[in-house]
Design an enzyme around this catalytic site. Sequence first.
Site, mmCIF file in Angstrom:
data_model
loop_
_atom_site.group_PDB
_atom_site.id
_atom_site.type_symbol
_atom_site.label_atom_id
_atom_site.label_comp_id
_atom_site.label_asym_id
_atom_site.label_seq_id
_atom_site.Cartn_x
_atom_site.Cartn_y
_atom_site.Cartn_z
ATOM 1 C CB SER A 8 -0.683 -3.436 15.178
ATOM 2 O OG SER A 8 -0.475 -4.814 15.426
ATOM 3 C CG HIS A 33 -4.255 -3.354 17.899
ATOM 4 N ND1 HIS A 33 -5.586 -3.424 18.236
ATOM 5 C CD2 HIS A 33 -4.040 -4.384 17.036
ATOM 6 C CE1 HIS A 33 -6.162 -4.434 17.609
ATOM 7 N NE2 HIS A 33 -5.247 -5.051 16.873
ATOM 8 C CG ASP A 35 -2.732 -7.715 16.427
ATOM 9 O OD1 ASP A 35 -3.974 -7.647 16.431
ATOM 10 O OD2 ASP A 35 -2.000 -6.883 15.871
ATOM 11 C CG MET A 37 -2.390 -13.773 16.136
ATOM 12 S SD MET A 37 -1.476 -13.668 14.593
ATOM 13 C CE MET A 37 -1.759 -11.949 14.172
ATOM 14 C CG HIS A 67 -7.433 -8.129 17.737
ATOM 15 N ND1 HIS A 67 -7.047 -7.877 16.438
ATOM 16 C CD2 HIS A 67 -8.483 -8.983 17.654
ATOM 17 C CE1 HIS A 67 -7.835 -8.541 15.614
ATOM 18 N NE2 HIS A 67 -8.702 -9.236 16.319
ATOM 19 C CG MET A 69 -7.108 -12.256 15.990
ATOM 20 S SD MET A 69 -5.769 -11.647 14.960
ATOM 21 C CE MET A 69 -4.878 -10.682 16.161
ATOM 22 C CG MET A 138 -10.961 -8.427 11.888
ATOM 23 S SD MET A 138 -9.600 -7.621 12.754
ATOM 24 C CE MET A 138 -8.205 -8.019 11.686
ATOM 25 N N GLY A 145 0.293 -9.533 9.779
ATOM 26 C CA GLY A 145 0.418 -8.121 9.454
ATOM 27 C C GLY A 145 0.792 -7.981 7.987
ATOM 28 C CG ASP A 172 -6.570 -4.738 13.232
ATOM 29 O OD1 ASP A 172 -5.500 -4.414 12.692
ATOM 30 O OD2 ASP A 172 -6.670 -5.632 14.096
ATOM 31 C CB SER A 195 3.386 -3.303 8.095
ATOM 32 O OG SER A 195 2.114 -3.305 7.521
HETATM 33 C C1 DX5 Z 1 -4.093 -8.860 11.764
HETATM 34 C C2 DX5 Z 1 -3.957 -8.091 13.055
HETATM 35 C C3 DX5 Z 1 -3.611 -6.684 12.820
HETATM 36 C C4 DX5 Z 1 -2.256 -6.479 12.200
HETATM 37 C C5 DX5 Z 1 -2.343 -5.270 11.318
HETATM 38 O O1 DX5 Z 1 -4.424 -10.163 12.041
HETATM 39 O O2 DX5 Z 1 -5.175 -8.126 13.778
HETATM 40 O O3 DX5 Z 1 -3.743 -5.890 13.984
HETATM 41 O O4 DX5 Z 1 -1.219 -6.317 13.142
HETATM 42 O O5 DX5 Z 1 -1.181 -5.168 10.590
HETATM 43 P P1 DX5 Z 1 -1.069 -4.222 9.314
HETATM 44 O O6 DX5 Z 1 -1.421 -2.847 9.739
HETATM 45 O O7 DX5 Z 1 0.346 -4.404 8.894
HETATM 46 O O8 DX5 Z 1 -2.061 -4.758 8.297
HETATM 47 ZN ZN ZN Z 2 -5.420 -6.624 15.431
#
Ligand code: DX5
Ligand code: ZN
Length: 218
Positions: A8, A33, A35, A37, A67, A69, A138, A145, A172, A195
């Site tokens: 990600s 991936h 993300d 937001m 993804h 959000m 999720m 993250g 995820d 991470s």
């Molecule tokens: C969370 C995101 C994830 C995030 C995962 O809102 O959708 O994709 O980047 O990060 P890690 O693997 O650090 O939990």
């Molecule tokens: Zn994600």
Amino acid sequence: MNIQILPSLLAADLGNLSSEISRAEASTAEALHLDVMDAHFVPNLSFGPDVVALARKCAPGFSRNVHLMMSRPDLYLEKFAAAGADTIQIHVEADCDLNVELRRIRSLGCKCAVVINPETPIEKIFPYVNEVDEILVMTVHPGYGGQKFICECLSKVRSLRDMLPSMDIMVDGGINAETAVLAARAGANRFVAGSYLFSQADMRAAVEDLRERIIRHG
Ligand code: DX5
Ligand code: ZN
């Protein structure tokens, strides 16, 4: 089932985004991936279509799993498709007509996925499971993250795998070498890790190790 590992980009060094994208591609991960937001659906802001376009420019052959959000993903589908999204994932909790928007994602030439949050009952996605290319469960509350994996979410993965033996089921949030194995045992076959992978000096070794553990112990 075919296993996929997806770093990600949220966890990348933002000052070196293009080299981080190349590092993820070189890791043997199957897709990136991304993300997105909107500071409304989740209490955080990340990036928009420009970063998807950057990923396409830096690593054209590396599949982009986007993804969203967002409360109103429907307003941005064309922009993400044009920027080079290969798969677009929208939340069942979003404020739009999922049936219409999943179909629209496909008509834009992308694969589509429905995403479900930890607190949402699994029944909410039942109307859409035959309309999607993958389901994202999720395993943290979306928005950041580096959060801790929520084990209770695995019961959803288990139920979905029982119902849909050949569906691609992604997890995820909080995925590392231990939680990936738990998710694989529950029936997941696609694994997003932010991470955990970006903090590795040798991402390729970490991806290969993760894949091996999933195959061996999952
Ligand atoms: C969370 C995101 C994830 C995030 C995962 O809102 O959708 O994709 O980047 O990060 P890690 O693997 O650090 O939990
Ligand atoms: Zn994600």
